[in-house]
Design a protein around this motif. Structure first.
Motif, PDB file in Angstrom:
ATOM      1  N   ARG A 195       0.852  -1.182   0.000  1.00  0.00           N
ATOM      2  CA  ARG A 195       0.000   0.000   0.000  1.00  0.00           C
ATOM      3  C   ARG A 195       0.887   1.232   0.000  1.00  0.00           C
ATOM      4  O   ARG A 195       1.618   1.481   0.960  1.00  0.00           O
ATOM      5  CB  ARG A 195      -0.932   0.003   1.218  1.00  0.00           C
ATOM      6  N   HIS A 196       0.857   1.991  -1.081  1.00  0.00           N
ATOM      7  CA  HIS A 196       1.720   3.150  -1.223  1.00  0.00           C
ATOM      8  C   HIS A 196       0.983   4.420  -0.829  1.00  0.00           C
ATOM      9  O   HIS A 196      -0.183   4.587  -1.186  1.00  0.00           O
ATOM     10  CB  HIS A 196       2.187   3.286  -2.677  1.00  0.00           C
ATOM     11  N   PRO A 197       1.647   5.340  -0.170  1.00  0.00           N
ATOM     12  CA  PRO A 197       1.033   6.659   0.048  1.00  0.00           C
ATOM     13  C   PRO A 197       0.913   7.391  -1.278  1.00  0.00           C
ATOM     14  O   PRO A 197       1.637   7.112  -2.230  1.00  0.00           O
ATOM     15  CB  PRO A 197       2.030   7.354   0.987  1.00  0.00           C
ATOM     16  N   VAL A 198      -0.019   8.329  -1.336  1.00  0.00           N
ATOM     17  CA  VAL A 198      -0.213   9.085  -2.573  1.00  0.00           C
ATOM     18  C   VAL A 198       1.076   9.774  -2.997  1.00  0.00           C
ATOM     19  O   VAL A 198       1.369   9.909  -4.200  1.00  0.00           O
ATOM     20  CB  VAL A 198      -1.345  10.109  -2.391  1.00  0.00           C
ATOM     21  N   ALA A 199       1.886  10.183  -2.021  1.00  0.00           N
ATOM     22  CA  ALA A 199       3.141  10.872  -2.324  1.00  0.00           C
ATOM     23  C   ALA A 199       4.102   9.996  -3.130  1.00  0.00           C
ATOM     24  O   ALA A 199       4.993  10.524  -3.806  1.00  0.00           O
ATOM     25  CB  ALA A 199       3.808  11.325  -1.030  1.00  0.00           C
ATOM     26  N   TRP A 200       3.924   8.668  -3.071  1.00  0.00           N
ATOM     27  CA  TRP A 200       4.810   7.764  -3.815  1.00  0.00           C
ATOM     28  C   TRP A 200       4.710   7.996  -5.322  1.00  0.00           C
ATOM     29  O   TRP A 200       5.656   7.777  -6.065  1.00  0.00           O
ATOM     30  CB  TRP A 200       4.479   6.311  -3.479  1.00  0.00           C
ATOM     31  N   GLY A 207      11.067   7.719 -11.827  1.00  0.00           N
ATOM     32  CA  GLY A 207      12.211   7.259 -12.601  1.00  0.00           C
ATOM     33  C   GLY A 207      12.076   5.801 -12.984  1.00  0.00           C
ATOM     34  O   GLY A 207      12.428   5.402 -14.103  1.00  0.00           O
ATOM     35  N   GLY A 208      11.560   4.991 -12.058  1.00  0.00           N
ATOM     36  CA  GLY A 208      11.389   3.575 -12.343  1.00  0.00           C
ATOM     37  C   GLY A 208      10.388   3.333 -13.464  1.00  0.00           C
ATOM     38  O   GLY A 208      10.620   2.518 -14.359  1.00  0.00           O
ATOM     39  N   VAL A 209       9.259   4.048 -13.418  1.00  0.00           N
ATOM     40  CA  VAL A 209       8.246   3.896 -14.477  1.00  0.00           C
ATOM     41  C   VAL A 209       8.809   4.336 -15.832  1.00  0.00           C
ATOM     42  O   VAL A 209       8.612   3.667 -16.851  1.00  0.00           O
ATOM     43  CB  VAL A 209       6.981   4.695 -14.126  1.00  0.00           C
ATOM     44  N   GLY A 260      14.066  -0.572 -13.743  1.00  0.00           N
ATOM     45  CA  GLY A 260      12.976   0.363 -13.517  1.00  0.00           C
ATOM     46  C   GLY A 260      11.884  -0.235 -12.651  1.00  0.00           C
ATOM     47  O   GLY A 260      11.343   0.428 -11.757  1.00  0.00           O
ATOM     48  N   TRP A 261      11.567  -1.490 -12.889  1.00  0.00           N
ATOM     49  CA  TRP A 261      10.560  -2.182 -12.071  1.00  0.00           C
ATOM     50  C   TRP A 261      10.993  -2.233 -10.606  1.00  0.00           C
ATOM     51  O   TRP A 261      10.191  -1.969  -9.699  1.00  0.00           O
ATOM     52  CB  TRP A 261      10.341  -3.585 -12.612  1.00  0.00           C
ATOM     53  N   ALA A 262      12.244  -2.567 -10.372  1.00  0.00           N
ATOM     54  CA  ALA A 262      12.755  -2.640  -8.998  1.00  0.00           C
ATOM     55  C   ALA A 262      12.641  -1.293  -8.300  1.00  0.00           C
ATOM     56  O   ALA A 262      12.250  -1.211  -7.130  1.00  0.00           O
ATOM     57  CB  ALA A 262      14.203  -3.127  -9.002  1.00  0.00           C
ATOM     58  N   LEU A 263      12.974  -0.222  -9.017  1.00  0.00           N
ATOM     59  CA  LEU A 263      12.880   1.117  -8.426  1.00  0.00           C
ATOM     60  C   LEU A 263      11.429   1.503  -8.155  1.00  0.00           C
ATOM     61  O   LEU A 263      11.110   2.042  -7.092  1.00  0.00           O
ATOM     62  CB  LEU A 263      13.509   2.145  -9.373  1.00  0.00           C
ATOM     63  N   SER A 279      10.521  -3.076  -3.991  1.00  0.00           N
ATOM     64  CA  SER A 279      10.358  -4.373  -3.337  1.00  0.00           C
ATOM     65  C   SER A 279      11.613  -5.226  -3.467  1.00  0.00           C
ATOM     66  O   SER A 279      12.369  -5.099  -4.437  1.00  0.00           O
ATOM     67  CB  SER A 279       9.175  -5.138  -3.950  1.00  0.00           C
ATOM     68  N   LEU A 280      11.820  -6.112  -2.504  1.00  0.00           N
ATOM     69  CA  LEU A 280      12.945  -7.035  -2.535  1.00  0.00           C
ATOM     70  C   LEU A 280      12.824  -8.002  -3.705  1.00  0.00           C
ATOM     71  O   LEU A 280      13.808  -8.281  -4.398  1.00  0.00           O
ATOM     72  CB  LEU A 280      13.025  -7.812  -1.215  1.00  0.00           C
ATOM     73  N   ILE A 281      11.610  -8.490  -3.946  1.00  0.00           N
ATOM     74  CA  ILE A 281      11.414  -9.453  -5.033  1.00  0.00           C
ATOM     75  C   ILE A 281      11.647  -8.776  -6.380  1.00  0.00           C
ATOM     76  O   ILE A 281      12.193  -9.378  -7.312  1.00  0.00           O
ATOM     77  CB  ILE A 281       9.997 -10.076  -4.965  1.00  0.00           C
ATOM     78  N   GLY A 282      11.285  -7.502  -6.492  1.00  0.00           N
ATOM     79  CA  GLY A 282      11.544  -6.766  -7.731  1.00  0.00           C
ATOM     80  C   GLY A 282      13.028  -6.576  -7.965  1.00  0.00           C
ATOM     81  O   GLY A 282      13.515  -6.714  -9.096  1.00  0.00           O
TER      82      GLY A 282
END
Length: 260
Positions: free
Chosen positions: A141-146, A154-156, A209-212, A216-219
């Motif tokens: 669950r990400h805050p809106v600020a994320w 940058g990741g996207v 980019g996905w990891a950023l 997540s650790l799995i990313g």
């Protein structure tokens, strides 16, 4: 009996993926994956490449979708869904919808043999990787600020740039194969100007980019595995080109322009 927590599943999945990445580096230092230009006998029964790709990538697409949606909209939902989760969901579907459902339809020779051993290894990895990434996206669950965080933005952007460059490079290769039905030719133009395997470079950039973006650790484990798996294969492709084409561009590198 106590149930296994999601955190434990994700940690175990990440460690397993990192271990497979190390194994891939070691194995691919001595062996080339036995399909495409490196196809050879001795790897057991085969199936057509189109069917092989569908089967191999299916767990990454359907496994991710099933697990992620269960937690995003199903009984696992415990809090309002944030937009970041749906953006990440869409990014994964963008890549694996293409890889599992569309890319096999673009193959020049859909019946070209692909060893079942290769399909099985790919299927097993995607089963280990797809559902846990879906779990991470579905539960986080990400805050809106994320949405405005430099890591997410940058990741996207890296993901979309990598996906676009990957598709463009694959399209050049497919057109080259259509123009040379009797064999291979030197790819030219685009990122092929600088490297032999721009599609591999683009995919590594994509999963960094996905990891950023996921944080997540799995990313992160998947991004590291991707580099471990594709970098040795890029070196193998580069060496194959140089051995088979005397006029191969001397300044072209395998994976990283001017470096590797």
């Amino acid at each position: 009996m106590a149930s296994v927590s999601a955190e434990t599943i994700l940690q175990a999945g990440a460690l397993s993926i990192l271990a497979l990445g190390l194994a891939a580096v070691i194995a691919l230092t001595f062996l080339s994956a036995p399909y495409g230009r490196h196809a050879r006998a001795g790897w057991g029964p085969s199936i057509g490449a189109r069917r092989g790709w569908h089967l191999m990538e299916a767990p990454a697409f359907f496994g991710f979708v099933g697990v992620a949606l269960y937690h995003l909209v199903g009984p696992g939902l415990r809090a309002p869904v944030d937009p970041a989760s749906w953006i990440l969901f869409a990014l994964w579907i963008l890549h694996y919808g293409d890889r599992d459902l569309l890319y096999p339809r673009r193959l020049r020779d859909p019946y070209r043999p692909m060893p079942l051993a290769v399909v099985g290894m790919g299927f097993s990895f995607n089963l280990l990787n797809g559902p846990p990434n879906g779990l991470a996206v579905g539960l986080e669950r990400h805050p809106v600020a994320w949405l405005l965080d430099p890591r997410f933005l940058g990741g996207v952007l890296l993901f979309l740039a990598g996906f676009g460059l990957n598709r463009a490079s694959d399209a050049r290769l497919l057109r080259l194969r259509e123009a040379n039905p009797g064999g291979y030719a030197i790819p030219r133009g685009g990122l092929f100007t600088w490297v032999s395997c721009p599609n591999y470079l683009a995919e590594i950039v994509q999963w960094i980019g996905w990891a950023l973006a996921t944080g997540s650790l799995i990313g992160a484990a998947f991004a590291i595995f991707t580099a471990c798996n594709l970098a040795p294969r890029a070196l193998q492709h580069h060496r194959w080109y140089r051995e088979n084409f005397p006029d191969y561009p001397p300044g072209r590198r395998a994976l990283l322009p001017f470096v590797l």
